[in-house]
Design a protein around this motif. Structure first.
Motif, PDB file in Angstrom:
ATOM      1  N   THR A 133       8.777   4.980   3.954  1.00  0.00           N
ATOM      2  CA  THR A 133       9.992   5.786   3.826  1.00  0.00           C
ATOM      3  C   THR A 133      10.305   6.535   5.122  1.00  0.00           C
ATOM      4  OG1 THR A 133       9.589   6.012   1.473  1.00  0.00           O
ATOM      5  CG2 THR A 133      11.082   7.616   2.459  1.00  0.00           C
ATOM      6  N   ALA A 134       9.264   7.061   5.764  1.00  0.00           N
ATOM      7  CA  ALA A 134       9.482   7.745   7.050  1.00  0.00           C
ATOM      8  C   ALA A 134      10.102   6.775   8.045  1.00  0.00           C
ATOM      9  CB  ALA A 134       8.157   8.299   7.581  1.00  0.00           C
ATOM     10  N   VAL A 156      10.793  15.460   6.768  1.00  0.00           N
ATOM     11  CA  VAL A 156      11.046  14.827   5.472  1.00  0.00           C
ATOM     12  C   VAL A 156      11.277  15.927   4.427  1.00  0.00           C
ATOM     13  CG1 VAL A 156      10.039  13.412   3.629  1.00  0.00           C
ATOM     14  CG2 VAL A 156       9.743  12.724   6.004  1.00  0.00           C
ATOM     15  N   ILE A 197       1.366   6.359  11.719  1.00  0.00           N
ATOM     16  CA  ILE A 197       0.457   7.505  11.547  1.00  0.00           C
ATOM     17  C   ILE A 197      -0.795   7.288  12.417  1.00  0.00           C
ATOM     18  CG2 ILE A 197      -0.353   9.179   9.820  1.00  0.00           C
ATOM     19  CD1 ILE A 197       1.171   7.774   7.665  1.00  0.00           C
ATOM     20  N   PRO A 233       5.683   1.236  -3.530  1.00  0.00           N
ATOM     21  CA  PRO A 233       4.352   0.757  -3.144  1.00  0.00           C
ATOM     22  C   PRO A 233       3.722  -0.157  -4.183  1.00  0.00           C
ATOM     23  CG  PRO A 233       4.228   2.998  -3.937  1.00  0.00           C
ATOM     24  CD  PRO A 233       5.665   2.627  -3.986  1.00  0.00           C
ATOM     25  N   ILE A 258       7.070  14.985  11.613  1.00  0.00           N
ATOM     26  CA  ILE A 258       7.687  13.979  10.741  1.00  0.00           C
ATOM     27  C   ILE A 258       7.603  14.433   9.283  1.00  0.00           C
ATOM     28  CG2 ILE A 258       7.441  11.621   9.840  1.00  0.00           C
ATOM     29  CD1 ILE A 258       6.766  10.688  12.631  1.00  0.00           C
ATOM     30  N   ALA A 259       6.412  14.859   8.866  1.00  0.00           N
ATOM     31  CA  ALA A 259       6.239  15.313   7.481  1.00  0.00           C
ATOM     32  C   ALA A 259       7.135  16.533   7.206  1.00  0.00           C
ATOM     33  CB  ALA A 259       4.777  15.645   7.232  1.00  0.00           C
ATOM     34  N   LYS A 305       0.842  -1.202   0.000  1.00  0.00           N
ATOM     35  CA  LYS A 305       0.000   0.000   0.000  1.00  0.00           C
ATOM     36  C   LYS A 305       0.876   1.251   0.000  1.00  0.00           C
ATOM     37  CE  LYS A 305      -3.885   0.622   2.170  1.00  0.00           C
ATOM     38  NZ  LYS A 305      -4.722   0.810   0.972  1.00  0.00           N
ATOM     39  N   GLY A 306       0.406   2.289  -0.683  1.00  0.00           N
ATOM     40  CA  GLY A 306       1.169   3.533  -0.758  1.00  0.00           C
ATOM     41  C   GLY A 306       0.891   4.436   0.437  1.00  0.00           C
ATOM     42  N   GLY A 307       1.872   5.239   0.777  1.00  0.00           N
ATOM     43  CA  GLY A 307       1.678   6.296   1.769  1.00  0.00           C
ATOM     44  C   GLY A 307       1.418   5.823   3.188  1.00  0.00           C
ATOM     45  N   VAL A 308       1.958   4.673   3.545  1.00  0.00           N
ATOM     46  CA  VAL A 308       1.697   4.139   4.895  1.00  0.00           C
ATOM     47  C   VAL A 308       2.834   4.439   5.880  1.00  0.00           C
ATOM     48  CG1 VAL A 308       0.209   2.294   4.047  1.00  0.00           C
ATOM     49  CG2 VAL A 308       2.650   1.850   4.344  1.00  0.00           C
ATOM     50  N   GLY A 309       3.861   5.117   5.408  1.00  0.00           N
ATOM     51  CA  GLY A 309       4.970   5.460   6.307  1.00  0.00           C
ATOM     52  C   GLY A 309       6.199   4.575   6.140  1.00  0.00           C
ATOM     53  N   GLN A 338      10.802   6.738  -6.759  1.00  0.00           N
ATOM     54  CA  GLN A 338      10.391   8.066  -6.269  1.00  0.00           C
ATOM     55  C   GLN A 338      11.521   8.751  -5.516  1.00  0.00           C
ATOM     56  OE1 GLN A 338       5.997   8.140  -4.698  1.00  0.00           O
ATOM     57  NE2 GLN A 338       6.849   6.188  -4.037  1.00  0.00           N
ATOM     58  N   ILE A 360       3.875   4.354  15.999  1.00  0.00           N
ATOM     59  CA  ILE A 360       4.339   5.670  15.560  1.00  0.00           C
ATOM     60  C   ILE A 360       3.120   6.591  15.459  1.00  0.00           C
ATOM     61  CG2 ILE A 360       5.615   6.968  13.822  1.00  0.00           C
ATOM     62  CD1 ILE A 360       7.270   4.700  15.187  1.00  0.00           C
ATOM     63  N   ARG A 361       3.087   7.570  16.345  1.00  0.00           N
ATOM     64  CA  ARG A 361       1.930   8.466  16.361  1.00  0.00           C
ATOM     65  C   ARG A 361       1.946   9.406  15.154  1.00  0.00           C
ATOM     66  NH1 ARG A 361       3.003  10.263  22.496  1.00  0.00           N
ATOM     67  NH2 ARG A 361       5.082   9.582  21.862  1.00  0.00           N
ATOM     68  N   SER A 362       0.770   9.865  14.800  1.00  0.00           N
ATOM     69  CA  SER A 362       0.659  10.883  13.768  1.00  0.00           C
ATOM     70  C   SER A 362       1.318  12.153  14.306  1.00  0.00           C
ATOM     71  CB  SER A 362      -0.817  11.120  13.471  1.00  0.00           C
ATOM     72  OG  SER A 362      -0.928  12.172  12.566  1.00  0.00           O
TER      73      SER A 362
HETATM   74  N1  LIG Z   1       3.830   9.434  11.755  1.00  0.00           N
HETATM   75  C1  LIG Z   1       3.519  10.319  10.813  1.00  0.00           C
HETATM   76  N2  LIG Z   1       2.763  11.395  11.113  1.00  0.00           N
HETATM   77  C2  LIG Z   1       2.419  12.304  10.165  1.00  0.00           C
HETATM   78  N3  LIG Z   1       2.782  12.213   8.883  1.00  0.00           N
HETATM   79  C3  LIG Z   1       3.517  11.153   8.509  1.00  0.00           C
HETATM   80  C4  LIG Z   1       3.930  10.162   9.441  1.00  0.00           C
HETATM   81  N4  LIG Z   1       4.669   9.222   8.776  1.00  0.00           N
HETATM   82  C5  LIG Z   1       4.698   9.621   7.491  1.00  0.00           C
HETATM   83  N5  LIG Z   1       4.027  10.778   7.319  1.00  0.00           N
HETATM   84  C6  LIG Z   1       3.793  11.511   6.061  1.00  0.00           C
HETATM   85  O1  LIG Z   1       2.859  10.751   5.304  1.00  0.00           O
HETATM   86  C7  LIG Z   1       3.222  10.701   3.932  1.00  0.00           C
HETATM   87  C8  LIG Z   1       3.492   9.258   3.517  1.00  0.00           C
HETATM   88  O2  LIG Z   1       4.607   8.767   4.249  1.00  0.00           O
HETATM   89  P1  LIG Z   1       5.768   7.952   3.542  1.00  0.00           P
HETATM   90  O3  LIG Z   1       6.273   8.681   2.350  1.00  0.00           O
HETATM   91  O4  LIG Z   1       6.749   7.581   4.581  1.00  0.00           O
HETATM   92  O5  LIG Z   1       4.933   6.672   3.075  1.00  0.00           O
HETATM   93  P2  LIG Z   1       5.379   5.537   2.064  1.00  0.00           P
HETATM   94  O6  LIG Z   1       4.706   4.300   2.508  1.00  0.00           O
HETATM   95  O7  LIG Z   1       6.849   5.495   1.930  1.00  0.00           O
HETATM   96  O8  LIG Z   1       4.756   6.066   0.711  1.00  0.00           O
HETATM   97  P3  LIG Z   1       5.009   5.442  -0.767  1.00  0.00           P
HETATM   98  O9  LIG Z   1       4.196   4.192  -0.789  1.00  0.00           O
HETATM   99  O10 LIG Z   1       4.530   6.495  -1.717  1.00  0.00           O
HETATM  100  O11 LIG Z   1       6.473   5.182  -0.878  1.00  0.00           O
HETATM  101  C9  LIG Z   1       4.443  11.596   3.799  1.00  0.00           C
HETATM  102  O12 LIG Z   1       4.023  12.878   3.440  1.00  0.00           O
HETATM  103  C10 LIG Z   1       5.033  11.609   5.195  1.00  0.00           C
HETATM  104  O13 LIG Z   1       5.764  12.787   5.447  1.00  0.00           O
END
Ligand SMILES: Nc1ncnc2c1ncn2[C@@H]1O[C@H](COP(=O)(O)OP(=O)(O)OP(=O)(O)O)[C@@H](O)[C@H]1O
Ligand SMILES: [Mg+2]
Length: 263
Positions: free
Chosen positions: A21-22, A231, A191, A134, A227-228, A15-19, A46, A221-223
């Protein structure tokens, strides 16, 4: 020279955008702060981990693409770049990595490319953290082939729990066909906003499910907007603002992973 035997942790979720990379960049930073030597390998076209670590890649620099696509490819050590922080190194991604799948379509041993390239570096680091795109692509398969463990970030989002089953099926298939030693590092909720009902429901589902319960880290990992922000600033949050929730949570996760006996 000190000899290491790296734990190579794939951070994966289709899934995309789940954190993902963070988690890669902040865990890497937290490990390095705890005196561990760390290599981040950015396997996502990316290049978000590359940017998040503040590395601007010039067009002539080697990237992970060169390691997996070129035959007679250069030694991986030549693609390692330092970051602004001690003990924290990176093999960057470049957008050309998106073509790797097509270029390797007929290549022999194509799922082994990354493993073969990184093999000489396992003795040089305590941790190798691998960021994935993703999707289940050849790039992700290369990461699973090379990794010793998988860490799964699970966003507390309505569909996240259902998607885990698919991911675990994929990991089982990789174990059967390619990498029988691939271990589970664990599942980390990401998040997380505990004020929301959905977060409580998903955490409850994870804790109530025998497949996942024992894999769940104590740390979630709390929202956290910092963190954003970090990055975007190209700095891991543990260096950007050490008093933030994000920094504290990723340090706690790093402690839990370091306390494991290893894969
Ligand atoms: N704990 C958090 N709280 C708030 N925002 C977060 C948190 N972790 C990540 N983010 C933000 O959420 C977005 C998605 O995070 P991230 O890029 O780490 O996901 P990803 O799974 O690597 O995405 P992709 O699948 O596109 O590679 C980013 O904008 C990031 O800054
Ligand atoms: Mg990412």
């Amino acid at each position: 020279m000190v000899q290491h035997k790296a734990r190579a942790i794939a951070v994966a979720n289709e899934k995309g955008g789940v954190g993902k990379t963070a988690t890669v960049i902040n865990l890497a930073a937290a490990f390095s702060q705890a005196d561990q030597s760390v290599l981040v390998v950015d396997m996502d076209p990316q290049a978000n981990a590359t940017k998040g670590l503040g590395v601007a890649l010039d067009d002539n620099a080697l990237s992970v693409y060169d390691l997996i696509v070129d035959n007679g490819s250069p030694p991986a050590a030549g693609a390692v770049v330092p970051t602004a922080w001690d003990r924290l190194h990176l093999i960057p991604a470049h957008v050309d990595l998106s073509g790797a799948e097509v270029e390797l379509v007929d290549a022999e041993g194509r799922e082994n490319r990354l493993k073969e390239a990184l093999a000489p570096l396992f003795d040089a680091y305590d941790f190798i953290l691998l960021d994935t795109p993703p999707s289940l692509s050849l790039l992700t398969v290369n990461v699973f082939t090379c990794a010793t463990e998988v860490l799964v970030p699970c966003q507390t989002h309505p569909y996240a729990y259902g998607a885990l089953a698919e991911l675990f099926d994929t990991i089982d298939a990789v174990r059967e066909e390619i990498n029988p030693d691939l271990a589970m590092c664990g599942i980390v909720p990401t998040i997380v906003d505990l004020r929301t009902r959905v977060a409580k429901v998903i955490l409850g589902q994870l804790k109530g499910d025998a497949r996942y319960r024992d894999l769940l880290f104590n740390t979630a990992i709390r929202s956290n907007a910092t963190i954003a922000e970090s990055v975007d600033a190209g700095k891991p949050v543990v260096f950007y603002r050490r008093s933030s929730y994000g920094a504290k949570d990723y340090k706690a996760l790093a402690e839990e992973i370091m306390a494991m006996t290893g894969a």
